[in-house]
Design an enzyme around this catalytic site. Structure first.
Site, PDB file in Angstrom:
ATOM      1  N   HIS A   1       0.853  -1.178   0.000  1.00 58.04           N
ATOM      2  CA  HIS A   1       0.000   0.000   0.000  1.00 58.04           C
ATOM      3  C   HIS A   1       0.892   1.233   0.000  1.00 58.04           C
ATOM      4  CE1 HIS A   1       1.066   0.058   4.226  1.00 58.04           C
ATOM      5  NE2 HIS A   1       0.458  -1.106   4.424  1.00 58.04           N
ATOM      6  N   ASP A   2       0.306   2.399   0.175  1.00 55.18           N
ATOM      7  CA  ASP A   2       1.103   3.612   0.056  1.00 55.18           C
ATOM      8  C   ASP A   2       2.111   3.757   1.183  1.00 55.18           C
ATOM      9  OD1 ASP A   2       1.591   5.924  -1.648  1.00 55.18           O
ATOM     10  OD2 ASP A   2       0.990   7.120   0.101  1.00 55.18           O
TER      11      ASP A   2
ATOM     12  N   SER B   1      -2.177  -0.170   6.889  1.00 54.76           N
ATOM     13  CA  SER B   1      -1.752  -1.524   7.235  1.00 54.76           C
ATOM     14  C   SER B   1      -2.389  -2.488   6.256  1.00 54.76           C
ATOM     15  CB  SER B   1      -2.193  -1.880   8.663  1.00 54.76           C
ATOM     16  OG  SER B   1      -2.026  -3.274   8.903  1.00 54.76           O
TER      17      SER B   1
ATOM     18  N   HIS C   1       4.032   1.268   2.205  1.00 50.41           N
ATOM     19  CA  HIS C   1       5.202   0.623   1.610  1.00 50.41           C
ATOM     20  C   HIS C   1       5.803   1.493   0.510  1.00 50.41           C
ATOM     21  CE1 HIS C   1       2.780  -2.972   2.985  1.00 50.41           C
ATOM     22  NE2 HIS C   1       3.926  -3.183   3.593  1.00 50.41           N
TER      23      HIS C   1
ATOM     24  N   ASP D   1       5.761   0.227  12.967  1.00 49.75           N
ATOM     25  CA  ASP D   1       6.192  -0.930  13.750  1.00 49.75           C
ATOM     26  C   ASP D   1       7.387  -0.510  14.597  1.00 49.75           C
ATOM     27  OD1 ASP D   1       4.349  -2.942  12.652  1.00 49.75           O
ATOM     28  OD2 ASP D   1       5.418  -2.587  10.791  1.00 49.75           O
TER      29      ASP D   1
ATOM     30  N   VAL E   1       2.485   6.405   7.420  1.00 49.04           N
ATOM     31  CA  VAL E   1       1.545   6.986   6.466  1.00 49.04           C
ATOM     32  C   VAL E   1       0.125   6.664   6.936  1.00 49.04           C
ATOM     33  CG1 VAL E   1       0.726   6.985   4.074  1.00 49.04           C
ATOM     34  CG2 VAL E   1       3.178   6.785   4.565  1.00 49.04           C
TER      35      VAL E   1
END
Length: 323
Positions: free
Chosen positions: A48-49, A203, A51, A168, A194
Protein backbone atom coordinates in the site's frame (compact mmCIF):
# COMPACT_ATOMS: atom_id res chain seq x y z
CA UNK A 1 19.73 -15.53 -16.51
CA UNK A 2 21.38 -12.48 -17.93
CA UNK A 3 20.17 -9.29 -16.25
CA UNK A 4 19.70 -6.30 -18.47
CA UNK A 5 21.72 -3.16 -17.85
CA UNK A 6 19.55 -1.03 -15.61
CA UNK A 7 18.64 2.35 -17.05
CA UNK A 8 15.65 3.53 -14.98
CA UNK A 9 16.16 7.14 -13.90
CA UNK A 10 12.83 8.29 -12.50
CA UNK A 11 10.23 6.82 -10.14
CA UNK A 12 6.94 6.08 -11.84
CA UNK A 13 8.33 4.11 -14.76
CA UNK A 14 6.42 0.78 -14.61
CA UNK A 15 9.46 -1.45 -14.94
CA UNK A 16 10.87 -3.77 -12.31
CA UNK A 17 12.82 -7.04 -12.33
CA UNK A 18 11.23 -9.96 -10.43
CA UNK A 19 13.44 -12.68 -8.98
CA UNK A 20 12.21 -15.80 -7.18
CA UNK A 21 15.49 -17.66 -6.62
CA UNK A 22 18.68 -16.74 -4.81
CA UNK A 23 21.15 -17.49 -7.66
CA UNK A 24 19.24 -15.14 -9.95
CA UNK A 25 19.19 -12.47 -7.26
CA UNK A 26 22.94 -12.88 -6.72
CA UNK A 27 23.61 -12.40 -10.43
CA UNK A 28 21.38 -9.32 -10.56
CA UNK A 29 23.00 -7.74 -7.51
CA UNK A 30 26.47 -8.34 -8.92
CA UNK A 31 25.41 -6.71 -12.19
CA UNK A 32 23.42 -3.75 -10.85
CA UNK A 33 25.11 -2.88 -7.58
CA UNK A 34 26.68 0.55 -7.13
CA UNK A 35 28.98 0.61 -4.07
CA UNK A 36 27.50 2.73 -1.30
CA UNK A 37 24.18 3.21 -3.11
CA UNK A 38 22.11 0.08 -2.65
CA UNK A 39 18.95 -0.02 -0.53
CA UNK A 40 16.39 -2.59 0.53
CA UNK A 41 12.77 -2.34 1.65
CA UNK A 42 11.50 -5.53 3.29
CA UNK A 43 7.77 -6.30 3.09
CA UNK A 44 5.30 -9.15 3.41
CA UNK A 45 3.48 -7.98 0.29
CA UNK A 46 -0.04 -6.58 -0.01
CA UNK A 47 1.74 -3.30 -0.73
CA UNK A 48 0.00 0.00 0.00
CA UNK A 49 1.10 3.61 0.06
CA UNK A 50 2.91 3.09 3.35
CA UNK A 51 5.20 0.62 1.61
CA UNK A 52 5.43 2.93 -1.40
CA UNK A 53 6.65 5.73 0.89
CA UNK A 54 9.51 3.47 2.02
CA UNK A 55 10.44 2.69 -1.57
CA UNK A 56 10.27 6.36 -2.53
CA UNK A 57 12.49 7.25 0.43
CA UNK A 58 14.98 4.58 -0.63
CA UNK A 59 14.99 5.83 -4.23
CA UNK A 60 15.53 9.42 -3.09
CA UNK A 61 18.42 8.36 -0.85
CA UNK A 62 20.36 6.25 -3.37
CA UNK A 63 19.61 8.44 -6.38
CA UNK A 64 18.85 7.58 -9.98
CA UNK A 65 22.01 5.51 -10.39
CA UNK A 66 21.56 3.58 -7.15
CA UNK A 67 19.63 0.35 -6.74
CA UNK A 68 16.47 -0.30 -4.70
CA UNK A 69 15.46 -3.86 -3.89
CA UNK A 70 12.05 -4.72 -2.44
CA UNK A 71 11.58 -8.09 -0.79
CA UNK A 72 8.15 -9.71 -0.62
CA UNK A 73 7.99 -12.67 1.72
CA UNK A 74 5.27 -13.78 4.14
CA UNK A 75 7.54 -15.12 6.85
CA UNK A 76 6.03 -18.12 8.65
CA UNK A 77 8.46 -17.82 11.56
CA UNK A 78 6.85 -14.63 12.83
CA UNK A 79 3.27 -15.94 12.94
CA UNK A 80 2.12 -17.67 16.10
CA UNK A 81 -0.55 -20.29 16.61
CA UNK A 82 -3.98 -18.93 15.68
CA UNK A 83 -2.57 -15.91 13.82
CA UNK A 84 -3.44 -15.00 10.25
CA UNK A 85 -0.65 -16.66 8.23
CA UNK A 86 -3.04 -18.53 5.93
CA UNK A 87 -5.31 -15.59 5.27
CA UNK A 88 -2.57 -12.97 5.04
CA UNK A 89 -3.14 -11.27 1.65
CA UNK A 90 -0.89 -12.32 -1.21
CA UNK A 91 -1.16 -9.95 -4.19
CA UNK A 92 2.08 -10.27 -6.13
CA UNK A 93 0.89 -8.83 -9.46
CA UNK A 94 -0.49 -5.70 -7.79
CA UNK A 95 2.61 -5.49 -5.60
CA UNK A 96 4.92 -5.42 -8.61
CA UNK A 97 3.02 -2.45 -10.00
CA UNK A 98 3.23 -0.55 -6.69
CA UNK A 99 6.93 -1.31 -6.36
CA UNK A 100 7.70 -0.22 -9.92
CA UNK A 101 5.73 3.00 -9.70
CA UNK A 102 7.40 3.91 -6.40
CA UNK A 103 10.88 3.49 -7.90
CA UNK A 104 12.06 -0.07 -7.16
CA UNK A 105 14.55 -1.77 -9.44
CA UNK A 106 14.30 -5.35 -8.16
CA UNK A 107 11.62 -7.36 -6.38
CA UNK A 108 12.81 -10.52 -4.63
CA UNK A 109 9.78 -12.70 -3.88
CA UNK A 110 11.06 -16.10 -2.73
CA UNK A 111 9.08 -19.08 -1.46
CA UNK A 112 9.45 -20.35 2.10
CA UNK A 113 11.48 -23.27 0.73
CA UNK A 114 13.86 -20.80 -0.92
CA UNK A 115 14.40 -18.83 2.28
CA UNK A 116 14.45 -21.84 4.61
CA UNK A 117 15.87 -24.76 2.61
CA UNK A 118 15.34 -27.95 4.55
CA UNK A 119 12.56 -26.50 6.70
CA UNK A 120 12.53 -24.21 9.71
CA UNK A 121 16.03 -23.13 10.72
CA UNK A 122 17.55 -24.78 13.75
CA UNK A 123 19.53 -21.62 14.55
CA UNK A 124 17.67 -18.32 14.90
CA UNK A 125 18.35 -14.78 16.03
CA UNK A 126 16.76 -14.11 19.41
CA UNK A 127 15.33 -10.76 20.40
CA UNK A 128 16.32 -10.94 24.07
CA UNK A 129 14.46 -9.02 26.77
CA UNK A 130 13.56 -6.18 24.40
CA UNK A 131 11.58 -8.71 22.36
CA UNK A 132 9.63 -9.96 25.38
CA UNK A 133 7.77 -6.70 26.04
CA UNK A 134 4.50 -5.43 24.56
CA UNK A 135 4.32 -6.94 21.06
CA UNK A 136 6.65 -9.71 22.17
CA UNK A 137 4.50 -10.52 25.21
CA UNK A 138 1.36 -10.60 23.08
CA UNK A 139 3.00 -12.61 20.28
CA UNK A 140 5.60 -14.95 21.79
CA UNK A 141 8.36 -15.81 19.34
CA UNK A 142 7.25 -13.17 16.83
CA UNK A 143 10.35 -11.02 17.12
CA UNK A 144 12.73 -13.99 16.98
CA UNK A 145 11.13 -14.95 13.67
CA UNK A 146 11.22 -11.37 12.42
CA UNK A 147 14.89 -10.82 13.26
CA UNK A 148 15.86 -14.18 11.77
CA UNK A 149 14.31 -13.36 8.40
CA UNK A 150 15.57 -9.76 8.44
CA UNK A 151 19.08 -11.06 9.13
CA UNK A 152 18.80 -13.56 6.27
CA UNK A 153 17.41 -10.99 3.85
CA UNK A 154 20.13 -8.49 4.74
CA UNK A 155 22.69 -11.13 3.82
CA UNK A 156 20.87 -12.07 0.62
CA UNK A 157 20.24 -8.52 -0.64
CA UNK A 158 23.50 -6.98 0.66
CA UNK A 159 22.25 -3.38 0.99
CA UNK A 160 24.09 -0.33 2.23
CA UNK A 161 20.84 1.06 3.67
CA UNK A 162 17.60 -0.62 4.81
CA UNK A 163 14.32 1.27 5.24
CA UNK A 164 11.65 0.34 7.81
CA UNK A 165 8.38 1.99 8.77
CA UNK A 166 8.04 3.75 12.11
CA UNK A 167 4.53 2.29 12.56
CA UNK A 168 6.19 -0.93 13.75
CA UNK A 169 8.18 0.96 16.37
CA UNK A 170 9.32 -2.01 18.45
CA UNK A 171 10.35 -3.89 15.32
CA UNK A 172 12.39 -0.89 14.17
CA UNK A 173 14.07 -0.66 17.57
CA UNK A 174 14.95 -4.36 17.51
CA UNK A 175 16.34 -4.25 13.98
CA UNK A 176 18.55 -1.32 14.96
CA UNK A 177 19.70 -3.21 18.05
CA UNK A 178 20.45 -6.36 16.03
CA UNK A 179 22.45 -4.42 13.45
CA UNK A 180 24.45 -2.73 16.22
CA UNK A 181 24.99 -5.78 18.40
CA UNK A 182 25.84 -8.20 15.55
CA UNK A 183 27.84 -5.71 13.44
CA UNK A 184 25.75 -5.82 10.28
CA UNK A 185 27.33 -3.38 7.80
CA UNK A 186 24.08 -1.56 7.01
CA UNK A 187 22.43 1.73 7.95
CA UNK A 188 18.85 1.46 9.23
CA UNK A 189 16.50 4.31 8.32
CA UNK A 190 13.04 4.80 9.85
CA UNK A 191 10.31 6.31 7.67
CA UNK A 192 7.27 8.11 9.18
CA UNK A 193 3.90 6.37 9.37
CA UNK A 194 1.54 6.99 6.47
CA UNK A 195 -2.11 7.51 7.40
CA UNK A 196 -5.37 7.45 5.56
CA UNK A 197 -7.43 10.62 5.44
CA UNK A 198 -9.34 9.69 8.59
CA UNK A 199 -6.14 9.10 10.56
CA UNK A 200 -6.02 5.29 10.47
CA UNK A 201 -2.45 4.10 10.02
CA UNK A 202 -2.03 2.23 6.74
CA UNK A 203 -1.75 -1.52 7.23
CA UNK A 204 -2.24 -4.57 5.06
CA UNK A 205 -4.65 -5.81 7.73
CA UNK A 206 -7.00 -2.82 7.31
CA UNK A 207 -8.68 -4.70 4.45
CA UNK A 208 -10.03 -7.18 6.99
CA UNK A 209 -12.12 -4.50 8.74
CA UNK A 210 -15.82 -4.09 8.10
CA UNK A 211 -17.21 -0.56 7.91
CA UNK A 212 -18.33 -0.72 11.56
CA UNK A 213 -15.02 -2.20 12.69
CA UNK A 214 -13.15 0.53 10.89
CA UNK A 215 -15.13 3.18 12.76
CA UNK A 216 -14.06 1.57 16.02
CA UNK A 217 -10.45 1.18 14.85
CA UNK A 218 -10.17 4.95 14.41
CA UNK A 219 -10.01 5.15 18.21
CA UNK A 220 -6.36 4.05 18.03
CA UNK A 221 -5.15 7.13 16.19
CA UNK A 222 -7.60 9.38 18.07
CA UNK A 223 -6.14 8.15 21.36
CA UNK A 224 -2.59 8.76 20.24
CA UNK A 225 -3.37 12.25 18.98
CA UNK A 226 -5.31 13.05 22.16
CA UNK A 227 -2.35 11.97 24.26
CA UNK A 228 0.07 13.93 22.14
CA UNK A 229 -2.03 17.09 22.26
CA UNK A 230 -2.80 16.81 25.97
CA UNK A 231 0.88 16.65 26.76
CA UNK A 232 1.48 19.59 24.48
CA UNK A 233 -1.31 21.66 25.99
CA UNK A 234 0.17 20.95 29.41
CA UNK A 235 3.36 22.53 28.08
CA UNK A 236 1.37 25.57 27.03
CA UNK A 237 2.30 25.28 23.36
CA UNK A 238 -1.08 24.66 21.66
CA UNK A 239 -2.16 21.85 19.33
CA UNK A 240 0.53 19.71 17.80
CA UNK A 241 -0.31 20.06 14.14
CA UNK A 242 0.28 17.39 11.54
CA UNK A 243 4.02 17.24 10.90
CA UNK A 244 4.52 13.48 11.36
CA UNK A 245 8.24 13.57 10.63
CA UNK A 246 8.99 15.95 13.50
CA UNK A 247 9.19 14.92 17.14
CA UNK A 248 6.42 16.78 18.99
CA UNK A 249 7.57 18.27 22.30
CA UNK A 250 5.41 17.50 25.33
CA UNK A 251 5.86 18.27 29.01
CA UNK A 252 3.69 15.80 30.91
CA UNK A 253 3.88 12.02 30.48
CA UNK A 254 0.97 11.71 32.93
CA UNK A 255 -1.23 13.95 30.77
CA UNK A 256 -0.27 11.99 27.66
CA UNK A 257 -1.23 8.67 29.22
CA UNK A 258 -4.46 9.95 30.76
CA UNK A 259 -5.84 11.55 27.61
CA UNK A 260 -5.06 8.54 25.45
CA UNK A 261 -6.57 6.15 27.99
CA UNK A 262 -9.81 8.14 28.09
CA UNK A 263 -10.36 7.71 24.35
CA UNK A 264 -9.58 3.99 24.50
CA UNK A 265 -11.91 3.44 27.46
CA UNK A 266 -14.73 5.06 25.51
CA UNK A 267 -13.98 2.89 22.48
CA UNK A 268 -14.37 -0.22 24.61
CA UNK A 269 -18.09 0.59 24.74
CA UNK A 270 -18.54 0.86 20.98
CA UNK A 271 -20.16 -1.79 18.79
CA UNK A 272 -18.05 -3.64 17.93
CA UNK A 273 -15.83 -2.84 20.91
CA UNK A 274 -12.16 -2.04 20.84
CA UNK A 275 -10.35 -4.67 22.93
CA UNK A 276 -7.17 -3.07 24.23
CA UNK A 277 -3.98 -5.10 24.38
CA UNK A 278 -1.70 -2.35 25.65
CA UNK A 279 -1.15 1.39 25.81
CA UNK A 280 2.43 2.32 26.63
CA UNK A 281 4.63 5.40 26.76
CA UNK A 282 8.10 3.96 26.28
CA UNK A 283 11.73 4.75 25.68
CA UNK A 284 12.38 3.65 22.06
CA UNK A 285 15.86 2.40 22.95
CA UNK A 286 14.61 -0.48 25.10
CA UNK A 287 10.79 -0.22 25.18
CA UNK A 288 10.61 0.23 28.93
CA UNK A 289 7.87 2.47 30.31
CA UNK A 290 9.11 6.00 30.91
CA UNK A 291 8.72 7.68 34.28
CA UNK A 292 6.90 10.95 34.82
CA UNK A 293 10.32 12.56 35.17
CA UNK A 294 11.64 11.20 31.86
CA UNK A 295 13.25 13.58 29.40
CA UNK A 296 14.11 12.79 25.80
CA UNK A 297 12.53 10.76 23.03
CA UNK A 298 9.51 8.58 23.76
CA UNK A 299 6.98 6.52 21.81
CA UNK A 300 3.29 6.42 22.70
CA UNK A 301 2.26 3.00 21.40
CA UNK A 302 -1.06 1.16 21.31
CA UNK A 303 -2.25 -2.28 20.21
CA UNK A 304 -5.84 -3.52 20.15
CA UNK A 305 -8.19 -5.95 18.45
CA UNK A 306 -11.31 -4.93 16.60
CA UNK A 307 -13.31 -7.99 15.69
CA UNK A 308 -10.74 -10.55 14.57
CA UNK A 309 -8.19 -7.97 13.44
CA UNK A 310 -5.27 -6.86 15.58
CA UNK A 311 -3.87 -3.38 14.88
CA UNK A 312 -0.93 -1.36 16.18
CA UNK A 313 -0.06 2.32 15.99
CA UNK A 314 2.20 4.88 17.67
CA UNK A 315 3.36 8.48 17.71
CA UNK A 316 6.86 9.70 18.49
CA UNK A 317 7.31 12.43 21.09
CA UNK A 318 10.01 14.44 22.80
CA UNK A 319 9.48 14.90 26.53
CA UNK A 320 10.98 17.91 28.23
CA UNK A 321 12.89 20.96 27.04
CA UNK A 322 13.51 21.55 23.35
CA UNK A 323 16.51 19.68 21.98
Amino acid sequence: MSPKLWTKALPGEPDVELFRHRPDLDAALAHFAVPGRTAVVMTMGALHDGHASLIRAARARVGAKGMVTVTIFVNPLQFGAGEDLDRYPRTLDADLKVAAEAGADIVFAPTAEEVYPGGEPGVRITAGTLGERYEGASRPGHFDGMLTVVGKLLHLTRPDIAFFGEKDAQQLSLVRRMVRDLNFPVEIVGVPTVREGDGLALSSRNRYLTAQERDTALALSRALFAGRDAGLLAAGEGPAGSEEHELIRVASPAAVRSAARTVLDEAAGLEPPLVLDYLALVDPADFTEVSDGHTGEAVLAVAAKVGATRLIDNVRLWIGAAR
